[in-house]
Design a protein around this motif. Sequence first.
Motif, PDB file in Angstrom:
ATOM      1  N   VAL A  77     -85.034  73.789  41.466  1.00 42.89           N
ATOM      2  CA  VAL A  77     -85.418  72.413  41.147  1.00 42.89           C
ATOM      3  C   VAL A  77     -84.319  71.744  40.331  1.00 42.89           C
ATOM      4  O   VAL A  77     -83.941  70.594  40.585  1.00 42.89           O
ATOM      5  N   ARG A  78     -83.778  72.476  39.354  1.00 44.03           N
ATOM      6  CA  ARG A  78     -82.709  71.914  38.522  1.00 44.03           C
ATOM      7  C   ARG A  78     -81.519  71.465  39.352  1.00 44.03           C
ATOM      8  O   ARG A  78     -80.900  70.430  39.079  1.00 44.03           O
ATOM      9  N   ASP A  79     -81.174  72.230  40.379  1.00 40.94           N
ATOM     10  CA  ASP A  79     -79.994  71.910  41.168  1.00 40.94           C
ATOM     11  C   ASP A  79     -80.227  70.759  42.143  1.00 40.94           C
ATOM     12  O   ASP A  79     -79.265  70.195  42.662  1.00 40.94           O
ATOM     13  N   PHE A  80     -81.487  70.401  42.400  1.00 40.29           N
ATOM     14  CA  PHE A  80     -81.765  69.377  43.420  1.00 40.29           C
ATOM     15  C   PHE A  80     -82.491  68.147  42.885  1.00 40.29           C
ATOM     16  O   PHE A  80     -82.732  67.213  43.623  1.00 40.29           O
ATOM     17  N   TRP A  81     -82.834  68.135  41.604  1.00 41.88           N
ATOM     18  CA  TRP A  81     -83.557  66.984  41.054  1.00 41.88           C
ATOM     19  C   TRP A  81     -82.943  66.611  39.720  1.00 41.88           C
ATOM     20  O   TRP A  81     -82.681  67.484  38.880  1.00 41.88           O
ATOM     21  N   SER A  82     -82.712  65.315  39.519  1.00 45.96           N
ATOM     22  CA  SER A  82     -82.105  64.806  38.291  1.00 45.96           C
ATOM     23  C   SER A  82     -83.069  63.836  37.615  1.00 45.96           C
ATOM     24  O   SER A  82     -83.134  62.658  37.983  1.00 45.96           O
ATOM     25  N   ARG A  86     -80.299  61.642  34.799  1.00 43.70           N
ATOM     26  CA  ARG A  86     -79.482  62.154  33.694  1.00 43.70           C
ATOM     27  C   ARG A  86     -79.256  63.664  33.792  1.00 43.70           C
ATOM     28  O   ARG A  86     -78.839  64.292  32.816  1.00 43.70           O
ATOM     29  N   ALA A  87     -79.525  64.246  34.944  1.00 39.90           N
ATOM     30  CA  ALA A  87     -79.254  65.663  35.181  1.00 39.90           C
ATOM     31  C   ALA A  87     -79.878  66.535  34.092  1.00 39.90           C
ATOM     32  O   ALA A  87     -81.049  66.371  33.782  1.00 39.90           O
ATOM     33  N   ASP A  88     -79.101  67.425  33.479  1.00 41.92           N
ATOM     34  CA  ASP A  88     -79.666  68.384  32.524  1.00 41.92           C
ATOM     35  C   ASP A  88     -80.208  67.696  31.275  1.00 41.92           C
ATOM     36  O   ASP A  88     -81.209  68.150  30.697  1.00 41.92           O
ATOM     37  N   ARG A  89     -79.581  66.602  30.860  1.00 42.96           N
ATOM     38  CA  ARG A  89     -80.130  65.864  29.717  1.00 42.96           C
ATOM     39  C   ARG A  89     -81.515  65.338  30.033  1.00 42.96           C
ATOM     40  O   ARG A  89     -82.391  65.290  29.158  1.00 42.96           O
ATOM     41  N   GLY A  90     -81.734  64.972  31.281  1.00 41.61           N
ATOM     42  CA  GLY A  90     -83.054  64.505  31.688  1.00 41.61           C
ATOM     43  C   GLY A  90     -84.108  65.590  31.549  1.00 41.61           C
ATOM     44  O   GLY A  90     -85.254  65.319  31.146  1.00 41.61           O
ATOM     45  N   TYR A  91     -83.743  66.822  31.855  1.00 36.27           N
ATOM     46  CA  TYR A  91     -84.677  67.940  31.682  1.00 36.27           C
ATOM     47  C   TYR A  91     -84.993  68.161  30.205  1.00 36.27           C
ATOM     48  O   TYR A  91     -86.151  68.409  29.837  1.00 36.27           O
ATOM     49  N   PHE A  92     -83.954  68.090  29.359  1.00 30.65           N
ATOM     50  CA  PHE A  92     -84.198  68.263  27.916  1.00 30.65           C
ATOM     51  C   PHE A  92     -85.158  67.196  27.406  1.00 30.65           C
ATOM     52  O   PHE A  92     -86.080  67.493  26.642  1.00 30.65           O
ATOM     53  N   ALA A 133     -82.286  74.242  32.942  1.00 30.45           N
ATOM     54  CA  ALA A 133     -81.297  73.197  32.661  1.00 30.45           C
ATOM     55  C   ALA A 133     -80.158  73.758  31.825  1.00 30.45           C
ATOM     56  O   ALA A 133     -78.979  73.490  32.102  1.00 30.45           O
ATOM     57  N   TRP A 134     -80.497  74.548  30.801  1.00 28.65           N
ATOM     58  CA  TRP A 134     -79.430  75.109  29.976  1.00 28.65           C
ATOM     59  C   TRP A 134     -78.572  76.091  30.773  1.00 28.65           C
ATOM     60  O   TRP A 134     -77.350  76.084  30.669  1.00 28.65           O
ATOM     61  N   ASN A 135     -79.209  76.957  31.571  1.00 28.14           N
ATOM     62  CA  ASN A 135     -78.449  77.926  32.360  1.00 28.14           C
ATOM     63  C   ASN A 135     -77.477  77.218  33.295  1.00 28.14           C
ATOM     64  O   ASN A 135     -76.325  77.637  33.443  1.00 28.14           O
ATOM     65  N   GLY A 136     -77.952  76.150  33.932  1.00 29.60           N
ATOM     66  CA  GLY A 136     -77.072  75.396  34.814  1.00 29.60           C
ATOM     67  C   GLY A 136     -75.958  74.711  34.051  1.00 29.60           C
ATOM     68  O   GLY A 136     -74.780  74.755  34.446  1.00 29.60           O
ATOM     69  N   LEU A 137     -76.309  74.082  32.928  1.00 29.23           N
ATOM     70  CA  LEU A 137     -75.307  73.367  32.133  1.00 29.23           C
ATOM     71  C   LEU A 137     -74.289  74.332  31.542  1.00 29.23           C
ATOM     72  O   LEU A 137     -73.073  74.101  31.614  1.00 29.23           O
ATOM     73  N   GLY A 138     -74.765  75.428  30.955  1.00 21.80           N
ATOM     74  CA  GLY A 138     -73.852  76.387  30.345  1.00 21.80           C
ATOM     75  C   GLY A 138     -72.887  76.984  31.350  1.00 21.80           C
ATOM     76  O   GLY A 138     -71.692  77.154  31.071  1.00 21.80           O
ATOM     77  N   SER A 139     -73.397  77.303  32.538  1.00 19.80           N
ATOM     78  CA  SER A 139     -72.545  77.879  33.577  1.00 19.80           C
ATOM     79  C   SER A 139     -71.534  76.858  34.078  1.00 19.80           C
ATOM     80  O   SER A 139     -70.363  77.179  34.327  1.00 19.80           O
ATOM     81  N   THR A 140     -71.974  75.609  34.254  1.00 21.93           N
ATOM     82  CA  THR A 140     -71.070  74.551  34.708  1.00 21.93           C
ATOM     83  C   THR A 140     -69.942  74.337  33.711  1.00 21.93           C
ATOM     84  O   THR A 140     -68.767  74.230  34.084  1.00 21.93           O
ATOM     85  N   LYS A 218     -74.525  61.731  39.919  1.00 18.60           N
ATOM     86  CA  LYS A 218     -75.077  62.377  41.099  1.00 18.60           C
ATOM     87  C   LYS A 218     -74.114  62.186  42.261  1.00 18.60           C
ATOM     88  O   LYS A 218     -73.464  61.164  42.388  1.00 18.60           O
ATOM     89  N   SER A 219     -74.044  63.204  43.092  1.00 15.05           N
ATOM     90  CA  SER A 219     -73.154  63.107  44.243  1.00 15.05           C
ATOM     91  C   SER A 219     -73.723  62.151  45.273  1.00 15.05           C
ATOM     92  O   SER A 219     -74.916  61.877  45.299  1.00 15.05           O
ATOM     93  N   GLU A 220     -72.856  61.649  46.110  1.00 12.85           N
ATOM     94  CA  GLU A 220     -73.311  60.770  47.175  1.00 12.85           C
ATOM     95  C   GLU A 220     -74.002  61.591  48.256  1.00 12.85           C
ATOM     96  O   GLU A 220     -73.644  62.742  48.516  1.00 12.85           O
ATOM     97  N   GLY A 221     -74.998  60.999  48.888  1.00 12.69           N
ATOM     98  CA  GLY A 221     -75.725  61.699  49.934  1.00 12.69           C
ATOM     99  C   GLY A 221     -76.869  62.512  49.356  1.00 12.69           C
ATOM    100  O   GLY A 221     -76.965  62.747  48.155  1.00 12.69           O
ATOM    101  N   ARG A 222     -77.767  62.947  50.210  1.00 11.42           N
ATOM    102  CA  ARG A 222     -78.937  63.702  49.790  1.00 11.42           C
ATOM    103  C   ARG A 222     -78.636  65.190  49.822  1.00 11.42           C
ATOM    104  O   ARG A 222     -78.000  65.684  50.747  1.00 11.42           O
ATOM    105  N   PRO A 223     -79.105  65.938  48.813  1.00 11.77           N
ATOM    106  CA  PRO A 223     -78.905  67.379  48.829  1.00 11.77           C
ATOM    107  C   PRO A 223     -79.624  68.001  50.021  1.00 11.77           C
ATOM    108  O   PRO A 223     -80.688  67.548  50.428  1.00 11.77           O
ATOM    109  N   ASP A 224     -79.055  69.015  50.591  1.00  7.60           N
ATOM    110  CA  ASP A 224     -79.649  69.724  51.712  1.00  7.60           C
ATOM    111  C   ASP A 224     -80.045  71.117  51.234  1.00  7.60           C
ATOM    112  O   ASP A 224     -79.191  71.992  51.050  1.00  7.60           O
TER     113      ASP A 224
END
Length: 424
Positions: A77-82, A86-92, A133-140, A218-224
């Motif tokens: 969900v984290r990788d496909f919804w913002s 605001r991406a990870d900040r939005g989750y926080f 969100a943290w795992n994704g942000l920290g890894s990025t 967010k990237s252009e186009g819809r995530p697949d």
Amino acid sequence: MVENAQTPLATADRLRILLYSGAVIVALHFISPTAGVQVIPVSFLLKNKLHLSANDLATFGLWVSIPGYLAFAFGMVRDFWSPFGRADRGYFILFGALGAATYAGFAFAGATVPLLFVSTILAGICFLFLWAAWNGLGSTIGQRHAMSGQMSALWNFAGTITIVVALALGGVLSQVLEAMGADGALRTLYLLLAAVMASIAALGLWKPKAVFDGLDRKSEGRPDLFADMARLLRHWPVYPAIVIWMLWNFSPGTLTVLQYYLANTLHGTDAQWGDYNALSFAASVPAFVLFGVLSSRYSLSTLLWWGAALGVTQMLPLLFVHSATGVLIAAIPIGLTGGIATAAYMDLLIRACPKGLEGTMMMMAWSLYALAVNVGNWWGTDLYDHHGGFVACVIATTVVYALILPILLLVPKRLIASADGSLA
């Protein structure tokens, strides 16, 4: 998802990143469902005030832990919804606020087993979204700025310190709450947890440029979803990293086996079991600091081999102790050797994440971590009871750890050839 191309980083920006990341790590570990400040008070609330038996308490823990086995789904969900764009900040912001509202609402609902069950599940779901969100942000961040080793060291250092403090504070808090009625004890505890959740929402509102520059886009186009899942399955570095992580956490000689050996065979006390855990956690802290220093001077390949070699020996000191005091002494080398290996293996996980799927990859690792720990613990108890006792469990653990060495040969060399700070 934004492409995480490695970029050079000024020292001041690096410090800002570590400061923000450390604040998130501390807040999340402080309220962790498995080792947070609430774990001890809730267990004694259920035992002493709501009169659950030992089996009832274990069953309660088993059921409320179910969302953790599905941690990978929260990563997806984290990788496909913002949230809020605001991406990870939005989750926080979102799940910090929802978690605070959950704890604050149930603080005044009364202390009953059903309400504790529901509130624990709901708060646990909020936590898993925050953790994803943290795992994704920290890894990025680790990949983007070629600082995966430093992120791993900080992650383990700050997390371990927080767990030790949270468990100690939880014990003191449980003692204080014992003098209150069940409703008052729950209200006090849940309002504290609500405040921490609210602080995580506040961290989402804080946007240090060094941390989030470009990461809210967010990237252009819809995530697949299906295309990205196929990309994850085709990403070879995932496989050795995940297998190594599972083997390292599949440890039949620890947890229940060691607890029973200490209590029944060596006649140790409950307090000594707690002391062993505290000592082993504390001993790993300097190892994490050392790894953070070495990660910018030596390649991950070198640190992985050294960590794995030390890790194989981790449980062997227990073969030479014959008293509860000896087990406490052995906790020091156990923590030290395990700390280097843990930091190296997490560094590898961060580097192995496919671009844009950091949340899915890391949360999948945590799902498999929970599976490995529980299956290893279950198998260990069978060995202990029926197939050779404690010595067999230590030998089995050592053999499992040794299996990591040949798997290191399967890790792509380009992934681990550089040290932190190298943009090669």
